[in-house]
Motif scaffolding. Structure first.
Motif, PDB file in Angstrom:
ATOM      1  N   LYS A 214       0.839  -1.188   0.000  1.00 40.49           N
ATOM      2  CA  LYS A 214       0.000   0.000   0.000  1.00 40.49           C
ATOM      3  C   LYS A 214       0.882   1.249   0.000  1.00 40.49           C
ATOM      4  CE  LYS A 214      -4.119  -1.946   0.366  1.00 40.49           C
ATOM      5  NZ  LYS A 214      -3.764  -3.375   0.342  1.00 40.49           N
ATOM      6  N   VAL A 215       0.273   2.383  -0.341  1.00 37.40           N
ATOM      7  CA  VAL A 215       0.968   3.669  -0.369  1.00 37.40           C
ATOM      8  C   VAL A 215       0.445   4.532   0.782  1.00 37.40           C
ATOM      9  CG1 VAL A 215       1.428   5.758  -1.695  1.00 37.40           C
ATOM     10  CG2 VAL A 215       1.281   3.534  -2.860  1.00 37.40           C
ATOM     11  N   ALA A 216       1.369   5.056   1.581  1.00 34.74           N
ATOM     12  CA  ALA A 216       0.988   5.825   2.759  1.00 34.74           C
ATOM     13  C   ALA A 216       1.690   7.177   2.780  1.00 34.74           C
ATOM     14  CB  ALA A 216       1.331   5.050   4.033  1.00 34.74           C
ATOM     15  N   ILE A 217       1.031   8.142   3.373  1.00 38.66           N
ATOM     16  CA  ILE A 217       1.632   9.435   3.707  1.00 38.66           C
ATOM     17  C   ILE A 217       1.618   9.563   5.221  1.00 38.66           C
ATOM     18  CG2 ILE A 217       1.362  11.953   3.631  1.00 38.66           C
ATOM     19  CD1 ILE A 217       0.084  11.610   0.854  1.00 38.66           C
ATOM     20  N   VAL A 218       2.751   9.984   5.794  1.00 36.58           N
ATOM     21  CA  VAL A 218       2.848  10.220   7.225  1.00 36.58           C
ATOM     22  C   VAL A 218       3.293  11.655   7.443  1.00 36.58           C
ATOM     23  CG1 VAL A 218       3.928   9.555   9.406  1.00 36.58           C
ATOM     24  CG2 VAL A 218       3.472   7.792   7.669  1.00 36.58           C
ATOM     25  N   THR A 219       2.434  12.475   8.059  1.00 31.22           N
ATOM     26  CA  THR A 219       2.832  13.832   8.404  1.00 31.22           C
ATOM     27  C   THR A 219       3.480  13.835   9.785  1.00 31.22           C
ATOM     28  OG1 THR A 219       0.730  14.487   9.433  1.00 31.22           O
ATOM     29  CG2 THR A 219       0.921  14.735   7.040  1.00 31.22           C
TER      30      THR A 219
ATOM     31  N   VAL B  75       6.125   4.770   1.406  1.00 39.14           N
ATOM     32  CA  VAL B  75       5.781   5.829   2.345  1.00 39.14           C
ATOM     33  C   VAL B  75       6.362   7.180   1.917  1.00 39.14           C
ATOM     34  CG1 VAL B  75       5.764   6.517   4.774  1.00 39.14           C
ATOM     35  CG2 VAL B  75       5.960   4.086   4.180  1.00 39.14           C
ATOM     36  N   VAL B  76       5.509   8.210   1.937  1.00 41.03           N
ATOM     37  CA  VAL B  76       5.966   9.583   1.839  1.00 41.03           C
ATOM     38  C   VAL B  76       6.085  10.116   3.264  1.00 41.03           C
ATOM     39  CG1 VAL B  76       5.416  11.926   1.100  1.00 41.03           C
ATOM     40  CG2 VAL B  76       4.960   9.997  -0.427  1.00 41.03           C
ATOM     41  N   VAL B  77       7.296  10.481   3.652  1.00 44.49           N
ATOM     42  CA  VAL B  77       7.571  10.999   4.994  1.00 44.49           C
ATOM     43  C   VAL B  77       7.595  12.518   4.904  1.00 44.49           C
ATOM     44  CG1 VAL B  77       9.164  11.020   6.938  1.00 44.49           C
ATOM     45  CG2 VAL B  77       8.953   8.960   5.531  1.00 44.49           C
ATOM     46  N   SER B  78       6.625  13.150   5.554  1.00 42.38           N
ATOM     47  CA  SER B  78       6.498  14.603   5.480  1.00 42.38           C
ATOM     48  C   SER B  78       6.735  15.220   6.845  1.00 42.38           C
ATOM     49  CB  SER B  78       5.090  14.960   4.989  1.00 42.38           C
ATOM     50  OG  SER B  78       4.784  16.305   5.259  1.00 42.38           O
ATOM     51  N   ASP B  79       7.398  16.380   6.845  1.00 43.90           N
ATOM     52  CA  ASP B  79       7.574  17.117   8.091  1.00 43.90           C
ATOM     53  C   ASP B  79       7.844  18.577   7.744  1.00 43.90           C
ATOM     54  OD1 ASP B  79       8.262  16.100  11.191  1.00 43.90           O
ATOM     55  OD2 ASP B  79       9.050  18.081  10.716  1.00 43.90           O
TER      56      ASP B  79
ATOM     57  N   GLU C 271       0.112  14.291  -4.639  1.00 46.20           N
ATOM     58  CA  GLU C 271       0.628  14.197  -6.008  1.00 46.20           C
ATOM     59  C   GLU C 271       2.000  13.527  -6.035  1.00 46.20           C
ATOM     60  OE1 GLU C 271       0.569  18.184  -7.438  1.00 46.20           O
ATOM     61  OE2 GLU C 271      -1.636  18.304  -7.495  1.00 46.20           O
ATOM     62  N   LEU C 272       2.851  13.839  -5.063  1.00 47.98           N
ATOM     63  CA  LEU C 272       4.167  13.205  -4.980  1.00 47.98           C
ATOM     64  C   LEU C 272       4.033  11.707  -4.765  1.00 47.98           C
ATOM     65  CD1 LEU C 272       7.279  13.265  -4.699  1.00 47.98           C
ATOM     66  CD2 LEU C 272       6.941  13.813  -2.271  1.00 47.98           C
ATOM     67  N   ALA C 273       3.160  11.311  -3.861  1.00 46.43           N
ATOM     68  CA  ALA C 273       2.948   9.889  -3.612  1.00 46.43           C
ATOM     69  C   ALA C 273       2.462   9.187  -4.872  1.00 46.43           C
ATOM     70  CB  ALA C 273       1.930   9.705  -2.488  1.00 46.43           C
TER      71      ALA C 273
ATOM     72  N   ARG D 105       2.908  10.081  -7.974  1.00 41.27           N
ATOM     73  CA  ARG D 105       3.962  10.077  -8.988  1.00 41.27           C
ATOM     74  C   ARG D 105       5.034   9.032  -8.685  1.00 41.27           C
ATOM     75  NH1 ARG D 105       4.725  14.995  -8.596  1.00 41.27           N
ATOM     76  NH2 ARG D 105       6.669  15.125  -7.394  1.00 41.27           N
ATOM     77  N   ARG D 106       5.398   8.910  -7.418  1.00 38.20           N
ATOM     78  CA  ARG D 106       6.473   8.004  -7.042  1.00 38.20           C
ATOM     79  C   ARG D 106       6.021   6.565  -6.823  1.00 38.20           C
ATOM     80  NH1 ARG D 106      11.292  10.434  -5.148  1.00 38.20           N
ATOM     81  NH2 ARG D 106      11.966   8.278  -4.838  1.00 38.20           N
ATOM     82  N   PHE D 107       4.817   6.404  -6.235  1.00 39.47           N
ATOM     83  CA  PHE D 107       4.413   5.066  -5.797  1.00 39.47           C
ATOM     84  C   PHE D 107       3.048   4.618  -6.288  1.00 39.47           C
ATOM     85  CE2 PHE D 107       6.977   6.660  -2.025  1.00 39.47           C
ATOM     86  CZ  PHE D 107       8.145   6.012  -2.403  1.00 39.47           C
ATOM     87  N   GLY D 108       2.142   5.565  -6.531  1.00 38.73           N
ATOM     88  CA  GLY D 108       0.776   5.193  -6.900  1.00 38.73           C
ATOM     89  C   GLY D 108      -0.225   5.905  -6.008  1.00 38.73           C
ATOM     90  N   PRO D 109      -1.517   5.653  -6.200  1.00 39.77           N
ATOM     91  CA  PRO D 109      -2.555   6.331  -5.417  1.00 39.77           C
ATOM     92  C   PRO D 109      -2.398   6.076  -3.916  1.00 39.77           C
ATOM     93  CG  PRO D 109      -3.514   5.172  -7.283  1.00 39.77           C
ATOM     94  CD  PRO D 109      -2.090   4.731  -7.208  1.00 39.77           C
ATOM     95  N   VAL D 110      -2.738   7.084  -3.130  1.00 41.55           N
ATOM     96  CA  VAL D 110      -2.593   6.991  -1.678  1.00 41.55           C
ATOM     97  C   VAL D 110      -3.670   6.085  -1.096  1.00 41.55           C
ATOM     98  CG1 VAL D 110      -2.664   8.289   0.498  1.00 41.55           C
ATOM     99  CG2 VAL D 110      -1.558   9.274  -1.534  1.00 41.55           C
ATOM    100  N   ASP D 111      -3.248   5.111  -0.293  1.00 47.47           N
ATOM    101  CA  ASP D 111      -4.172   4.203   0.384  1.00 47.47           C
ATOM    102  C   ASP D 111      -4.392   4.574   1.843  1.00 47.47           C
ATOM    103  OD1 ASP D 111      -4.448   2.122  -1.791  1.00 47.47           O
ATOM    104  OD2 ASP D 111      -2.283   2.004  -1.476  1.00 47.47           O
ATOM    105  N   LEU D 112      -3.333   5.094   2.494  1.00 45.46           N
ATOM    106  CA  LEU D 112      -3.413   5.429   3.908  1.00 45.46           C
ATOM    107  C   LEU D 112      -2.830   6.820   4.147  1.00 45.46           C
ATOM    108  CD1 LEU D 112      -1.983   2.209   3.831  1.00 45.46           C
ATOM    109  CD2 LEU D 112      -3.088   2.309   6.065  1.00 45.46           C
ATOM    110  N   TYR D 113      -3.518   7.591   4.978  1.00 39.27           N
ATOM    111  CA  TYR D 113      -3.021   8.911   5.350  1.00 39.27           C
ATOM    112  C   TYR D 113      -2.947   8.978   6.866  1.00 39.27           C
ATOM    113  CZ  TYR D 113      -2.286  13.973   5.115  1.00 39.27           C
ATOM    114  OH  TYR D 113      -1.754  15.245   5.208  1.00 39.27           O
ATOM    115  N   PHE D 114      -1.727   9.167   7.375  1.00 39.38           N
ATOM    116  CA  PHE D 114      -1.507   9.290   8.809  1.00 39.38           C
ATOM    117  C   PHE D 114      -1.385  10.774   9.151  1.00 39.38           C
ATOM    118  CE2 PHE D 114      -0.374   5.006   7.805  1.00 39.38           C
ATOM    119  CZ  PHE D 114      -0.630   4.262   8.953  1.00 39.38           C
ATOM    120  N   ALA D 115      -2.468  11.343   9.653  1.00 39.57           N
ATOM    121  CA  ALA D 115      -2.484  12.758  10.052  1.00 39.57           C
ATOM    122  C   ALA D 115      -1.865  12.846  11.442  1.00 39.57           C
ATOM    123  CB  ALA D 115      -3.907  13.292  10.039  1.00 39.57           C
TER     124      ALA D 115
END
Length: 272
Positions: free
Chosen positions: A6-11, A32-36, A75-77, A79-89
């Motif tokens: 799966k594709v995840a974003i973690v803020t 995983v897209v690691v954001s900070d 958009e970054l997720a 482009r790099r990995f595919g559609p976002v499946d999980l978003y960790f706010a």
């Protein structure tokens, strides 16, 4: 939901629970897209994870409360990995203690601890409904179920975060959108000690209240608990199980519970 593939974003992924979540997700086979807000911290976390799991993560600096920047993360997720499946706010701020807090500080707490979740959900939920599923994980706090001694901005914004997560689950749960709400007490992160470092007695009391209320967990332990709960699609994630008993006591006799919290606050002040 199984997180493998799966594709995840973690803020708030540059340290603490966020960094531990990103590492646990990558170890479980997710991308995983690691954001900070602290871009060097996000890049460092991504580099550390990629050293063990090549190509599993990308780090990026972003403001988790800014709609345009959240859109950029999605958009970054994609482009790099595919559609976002999980978003960790997961990004959060504590806020100054006491009643005499400037409106700007209230706005910051509400922006990061609540509106960031709302803005991300606005962008992601329609996509998830169209695709047939997605998962929103909100990092709130035990303070969102109970209260926070010291910081009104933290207590109020975390209560609101729990309320929004509940609403999101009720409103979209039958359309494939899964929601979990993480409500820990003390976790060994920089955020835990901000009250102690605030230079005020009320702030120091707030830190003592959390530290003395139960075991202070390590971020990696919390991340493991979160992924187990996500696999089971549980809404309320309580790394400190005693929070549930406290919550029940609060609901059973609100006035008695308030008196008890006032006594607890007084004891913390008297003993220091």
């Amino acid at each position: 939901m199984r997180v493998a593939d799966k594709v995840a974003i973690v803020t708030g992924g540059g340290a603490g629970i966020g960094a531990a979540l990103a590492a646990a997700l990558a170890a479980a086979g997710a991308k995983v897209v690691v954001s900070d807000l602290d871009e060097p911290a996000a890049l460092a976390v991504a580099d550390t994870i990629n050293a063990e799991h090549p190509g599993a993560t990308v780090g990026v600096g972003a403001d988790a409360a800014d709609t345009a920047q959240i859109s950029g993360l999605i958009e970054l997720a994609q482009r790099r990995f595919g559609p976002v499946d999980l978003y960790f706010a997961n990004a959060g701020v504590v806020g100054a203690p006491g009643l005499d807090v400037a409106d700007d500080d209230w706005d910051r707490a509400l922006d990061v601890n609540l509106r960031a979740h709302i803005r991300a959900a606005r962008l992601l939920v329609p996509q998830w409904i169209e695709r047939g599923g997605g998962y929103f994980i909100s990092t709130a706090s035990a303070a969102g179920l109970l209260t926070q001694i010291g910081s009104a901005t933290y207590s109020v914004s975390k209560h609101a975060a729990v309320g929004f997560a509940e609403w999101l689950s009720v409103t979209y749960g039958d359309q494939g959108v899964r929601v979990s709400c993480l409500c820990p007490m003390g976790v060994n992160t920089k955020l835990l000690y901000e009250g102690q470092d605030s230079g005020t007695e009320l702030g120091a009391t707030a830190t003592r209240a959390v530290v003395s209320a139960g075991e202070v967990l390590e971020p990696a332990d919390v991340a493991d608990i979160v992924l187990t709960a996500v696999a089971a699609e549980e809404f309320l994630i309580l790394p400190h199980p005693q929070v549930l008993d406290m919550y029940r006591h609060k609901g059973a006799d609100y006035d008695r519970w308030l008196r008890g919290i006032r006594r607890y606050q007084s004891s913390l002040r008297e003993n220091h």
